[in-house]
Scaffold this motif. Structure first.
Motif, PDB file in Angstrom:
ATOM      1  N   ALA A 114       0.826  -1.207   0.000  1.00 55.49           N
ATOM      2  CA  ALA A 114       0.000   0.000   0.000  1.00 55.49           C
ATOM      3  C   ALA A 114       0.858   1.253   0.000  1.00 55.49           C
ATOM      4  CB  ALA A 114      -0.915  -0.003   1.218  1.00 55.49           C
ATOM      5  N   THR A 115       0.557   2.165  -0.923  1.00 60.39           N
ATOM      6  CA  THR A 115       1.267   3.443  -0.991  1.00 60.39           C
ATOM      7  C   THR A 115       0.446   4.591  -0.430  1.00 60.39           C
ATOM      8  OG1 THR A 115       0.423   3.853  -3.228  1.00 60.39           O
ATOM      9  CG2 THR A 115       2.535   2.697  -3.027  1.00 60.39           C
ATOM     10  N   ARG A 116      -0.887   4.462  -0.473  1.00 60.48           N
ATOM     11  CA  ARG A 116      -1.775   5.476   0.077  1.00 60.48           C
ATOM     12  C   ARG A 116      -2.916   4.775   0.813  1.00 60.48           C
ATOM     13  NH1 ARG A 116       1.980   7.794  -1.556  1.00 60.48           N
ATOM     14  NH2 ARG A 116       2.129   9.637  -2.915  1.00 60.48           N
ATOM     15  N   LEU A 117      -3.348   5.373   1.921  1.00 60.28           N
ATOM     16  CA  LEU A 117      -4.460   4.845   2.699  1.00 60.28           C
ATOM     17  C   LEU A 117      -5.523   5.926   2.866  1.00 60.28           C
ATOM     18  CD1 LEU A 117      -3.726   1.926   3.472  1.00 60.28           C
ATOM     19  CD2 LEU A 117      -1.691   3.369   3.773  1.00 60.28           C
ATOM     20  N   PHE A 118      -6.788   5.507   2.865  1.00 57.83           N
ATOM     21  CA  PHE A 118      -7.905   6.433   2.992  1.00 57.83           C
ATOM     22  C   PHE A 118      -8.920   5.870   3.981  1.00 57.83           C
ATOM     23  CE2 PHE A 118      -6.097   6.970  -1.164  1.00 57.83           C
ATOM     24  CZ  PHE A 118      -6.198   8.327  -1.457  1.00 57.83           C
ATOM     25  N   THR A 119      -9.542   6.748   4.741  1.00 56.85           N
ATOM     26  CA  THR A 119     -10.692   6.356   5.548  1.00 56.85           C
ATOM     27  C   THR A 119     -11.649   7.532   5.645  1.00 56.85           C
ATOM     28  OG1 THR A 119     -11.395   5.229   7.572  1.00 56.85           O
ATOM     29  CG2 THR A 119      -9.769   6.999   7.829  1.00 56.85           C
ATOM     30  N   THR A 120     -12.805   7.282   6.219  1.00 56.12           N
ATOM     31  CA  THR A 120     -13.804   8.337   6.355  1.00 56.12           C
ATOM     32  C   THR A 120     -13.387   9.339   7.425  1.00 56.12           C
ATOM     33  OG1 THR A 120     -15.031   7.071   7.998  1.00 56.12           O
ATOM     34  CG2 THR A 120     -15.666   6.768   5.689  1.00 56.12           C
ATOM     35  N   GLN A 121     -13.886  10.538   7.288  1.00 54.43           N
ATOM     36  CA  GLN A 121     -13.631  11.559   8.297  1.00 54.43           C
ATOM     37  C   GLN A 121     -14.162  11.121   9.661  1.00 54.43           C
ATOM     38  OE1 GLN A 121     -11.979  14.661   9.829  1.00 54.43           O
ATOM     39  NE2 GLN A 121     -11.991  14.620   7.600  1.00 54.43           N
ATOM     40  N   GLN A 122     -15.307  10.439   9.658  1.00 52.39           N
ATOM     41  CA  GLN A 122     -15.937  10.028  10.912  1.00 52.39           C
ATOM     42  C   GLN A 122     -15.120   8.949  11.626  1.00 52.39           C
ATOM     43  OE1 GLN A 122     -17.351  10.295   7.938  1.00 52.39           O
ATOM     44  NE2 GLN A 122     -19.376  11.259   8.061  1.00 52.39           N
ATOM     45  N   TRP A 123     -14.551   8.026  10.882  1.00 49.05           N
ATOM     46  CA  TRP A 123     -13.715   7.009  11.530  1.00 49.05           C
ATOM     47  C   TRP A 123     -12.420   7.639  12.021  1.00 49.05           C
ATOM     48  CZ3 TRP A 123     -14.357   2.498  13.705  1.00 49.05           C
ATOM     49  CH2 TRP A 123     -13.221   1.809  14.120  1.00 49.05           C
ATOM     50  N   ASN A 124     -11.838   8.493  11.226  1.00 46.23           N
ATOM     51  CA  ASN A 124     -10.582   9.122  11.597  1.00 46.23           C
ATOM     52  C   ASN A 124     -10.718   9.979  12.858  1.00 46.23           C
ATOM     53  OD1 ASN A 124      -7.719   9.920  10.733  1.00 46.23           O
ATOM     54  ND2 ASN A 124      -8.707  11.905  10.984  1.00 46.23           N
ATOM     55  N   ALA A 125     -11.818  10.731  12.954  1.00 45.75           N
ATOM     56  CA  ALA A 125     -11.973  11.684  14.043  1.00 45.75           C
ATOM     57  C   ALA A 125     -12.394  11.034  15.355  1.00 45.75           C
ATOM     58  CB  ALA A 125     -12.985  12.760  13.649  1.00 45.75           C
ATOM     59  N   ARG A 126     -13.316  10.053  15.282  1.00 48.07           N
ATOM     60  CA  ARG A 126     -13.856   9.513  16.535  1.00 48.07           C
ATOM     61  C   ARG A 126     -14.152   8.023  16.464  1.00 48.07           C
ATOM     62  NH1 ARG A 126     -17.271  12.830  13.902  1.00 48.07           N
ATOM     63  NH2 ARG A 126     -19.315  12.041  13.229  1.00 48.07           N
ATOM     64  N   GLU A 127     -13.640   7.349  15.437  1.00 47.57           N
ATOM     65  CA  GLU A 127     -13.832   5.913  15.250  1.00 47.57           C
ATOM     66  C   GLU A 127     -15.310   5.531  15.371  1.00 47.57           C
ATOM     67  OE1 GLU A 127     -10.883   3.836  17.598  1.00 47.57           O
ATOM     68  OE2 GLU A 127      -9.271   4.626  16.347  1.00 47.57           O
ATOM     69  N   VAL A 136      -4.521   2.018  -1.672  1.00 53.27           N
ATOM     70  CA  VAL A 136      -4.023   2.042  -3.049  1.00 53.27           C
ATOM     71  C   VAL A 136      -2.680   1.342  -3.034  1.00 53.27           C
ATOM     72  CG1 VAL A 136      -3.267   3.499  -4.956  1.00 53.27           C
ATOM     73  CG2 VAL A 136      -5.244   4.178  -3.575  1.00 53.27           C
ATOM     74  N   VAL A 137      -2.532   0.331  -3.875  1.00 53.93           N
ATOM     75  CA  VAL A 137      -1.319  -0.475  -3.870  1.00 53.93           C
ATOM     76  C   VAL A 137      -0.464  -0.195  -5.105  1.00 53.93           C
ATOM     77  CG1 VAL A 137      -2.365  -2.295  -2.470  1.00 53.93           C
ATOM     78  CG2 VAL A 137      -2.485  -2.439  -4.971  1.00 53.93           C
ATOM     79  N   ALA A 138       0.832  -0.311  -4.930  1.00 55.00           N
ATOM     80  CA  ALA A 138       1.771  -0.046  -6.019  1.00 55.00           C
ATOM     81  C   ALA A 138       1.749  -1.179  -7.042  1.00 55.00           C
ATOM     82  CB  ALA A 138       3.182   0.107  -5.458  1.00 55.00           C
ATOM     83  N   PRO A 139       2.051  -0.872  -8.301  1.00 54.93           N
ATOM     84  CA  PRO A 139       2.183  -1.935  -9.311  1.00 54.93           C
ATOM     85  C   PRO A 139       3.244  -2.947  -8.899  1.00 54.93           C
ATOM     86  CG  PRO A 139       2.098   0.225 -10.351  1.00 54.93           C
ATOM     87  CD  PRO A 139       2.257   0.471  -8.872  1.00 54.93           C
ATOM     88  N   LEU A 140       3.094  -4.142  -9.390  1.00 52.25           N
ATOM     89  CA  LEU A 140       4.038  -5.213  -9.103  1.00 52.25           C
ATOM     90  C   LEU A 140       4.576  -5.748 -10.426  1.00 52.25           C
ATOM     91  CD1 LEU A 140       5.225  -6.893  -6.754  1.00 52.25           C
ATOM     92  CD2 LEU A 140       3.320  -8.490  -7.067  1.00 52.25           C
ATOM     93  N   GLU A 141       5.878  -5.654 -10.588  1.00 49.89           N
ATOM     94  CA  GLU A 141       6.537  -6.094 -11.815  1.00 49.89           C
ATOM     95  C   GLU A 141       5.908  -5.434 -13.035  1.00 49.89           C
ATOM     96  OE1 GLU A 141       6.465 -10.342 -11.784  1.00 49.89           O
ATOM     97  OE2 GLU A 141       7.891 -10.485 -10.115  1.00 49.89           O
ATOM     98  N   GLY A 142       5.579  -4.152 -12.887  1.00 46.92           N
ATOM     99  CA  GLY A 142       5.076  -3.372 -14.007  1.00 46.92           C
ATOM    100  C   GLY A 142       3.606  -3.521 -14.315  1.00 46.92           C
TER     101      GLY A 142
END
Length: 342
Positions: free
Chosen positions: A193-206, A216-222
């Protein structure tokens, strides 16, 4: 880091009733994003870190030290209810475990009370698109959840649960997705994983109603993830109480995380404290983040992702609950698919 703190501050002000500029209020609805292994050297280190031995030894979240207690409000009620994160072994009637751990599974035709989740043996796209999500917690414990590769503009998005990327205010690290994991075998490789995302509600107060995330995951072997394994569709704001198929890699007893397990049944609205839905299922810790599918075709293994394994009530074993995939889930997905995987 500074952006995350700023977003949290805006959310805290809004919750306190403080006047916040219109732009800041709008920003509260945007998914929270942070970096994973965003350099080639970091990705190489993650790949080297996740040996087969470490993956097999990764613990389901319920065996890790219990997180701090969170507080939320029951819909329609003013009194708070106590809540625990995914690793808790709560024993009060008003506690929840956010680990996707339940009892009671389903046959392929209809839900059967008190039966167990079954190993998926019919093959199809769901085998390739489902996988285990491995990570190291802020406390240094190696753990696992589940996730699903979905169709996306960047061909690199994995949908999972919020607590599978961040818990108790701290983001997990060494996040990697292994599609079609099979007792230590990685037929399609390990995707970092190169980037992670979550909702504002989970981030702020779970807030368990918004226990949703994307990696978002990086390509593997192109090659990109869905170019290799394919992807499931994603559906938002759909009608409730429909037939669902649930998948995941439960790793707590009686399972061991080695195989893809499923349950099926008609979803029902949570009658207790959240706006989510439930299905009879006995998958245990480690299945969190695994996909719920609408319109699932058992021959092709394709469906529309419409929720993820999230939590169970200790006082009502035998039922898996997942968040409603509404606008917030859609924003997480859209933000992830528009992000460069590198």
């Amino acid at each position: 880091m500074h952006r995350r703190v700023a977003l949290l501050s805006a959310a805290a002000l809004a919750l306190a009733g403080t006047l916040v500029p219109a732009q800041a209020q709008a920003a509260d609805h945007r998914p929270v994003r942070w970096s994973g292994a965003d350099s080639s050297s970091e990705r190489r280190n993650v790949l080297q870190y996740w040996t087969t031995q470490r993956m097999l030894a990764a613990q389901p979240m319920d065996t890790i030290d219990a997180p701090r207690r969170a507080r939320s409000s029951r819909p329609g009620r003013g009194e708070p209810w106590s809540a625990r994160g995914t690793s808790a072994r709560a024993n009060q009637r008003n506690s929840w475990r956010s680990q996707g751990s339940t009892r009671g599974g389903a046959t392929r035709q209809a839900a059967v009370p008190d039966s167990r989740g079954l190993r998926w043996t019919d093959g199809g796209a769901v085998v390739r698109t489902s996988g285990r999500l491995f990570f190291t917690t802020a406390q240094g414990a190696n753990a696992s959840c589940s996730g699903t590769a979905v169709t996306s503009a960047n061909e690199s998005v994995v949908m999972t649960a919020g607590h599978c990327v961040k818990l108790n205010g701290a983001a997990h690290r060494n996040v990697a997705f292994v599609p079609a994991f099979d007792n230590g075998r990685r037929p399609f490789g390990t995707w970092v994983a190169t980037r992670l995302f979550t909702t504002q509600q989970w981030n702020a107060r779970e807030d368990i109603n918004f226990d949703i995330a994307a990696a978002v995951v990086a390509p593997l072997e192109g090659r990109t993830l869905t170019d290799v394994v394919g992807g499931q569709g994603v559906a938002f704001n759909q009608a409730r109480q429909q037939q669902m198929f649930l998948f995941g890699y439960p790793a707590a007893a009686p399972f061991d995380g080695s195989r893809l397990i499923y349950c099926s049944g008609r979803a029902f609205n949570d009658p207790v404290a959240t706006r989510g839905q439930g299905v009879r299922c006995n998958m245990t810790g480690g299945s969190s983040g695994g996909g719920w599918f609408l319109g699932f075709n058992e021959q092709t293994g394709l469906g529309m992702l419409n929720s993820v394994n999230s939590f169970t009530y200790d006082f009502a074993p035998g039922f898996m609950f997942g968040p409603f995939f509404g606008d917030e889930a859609m924003r997480v997905y859209q933000a992830a698919q528009s992000t460069d995987a590198l």
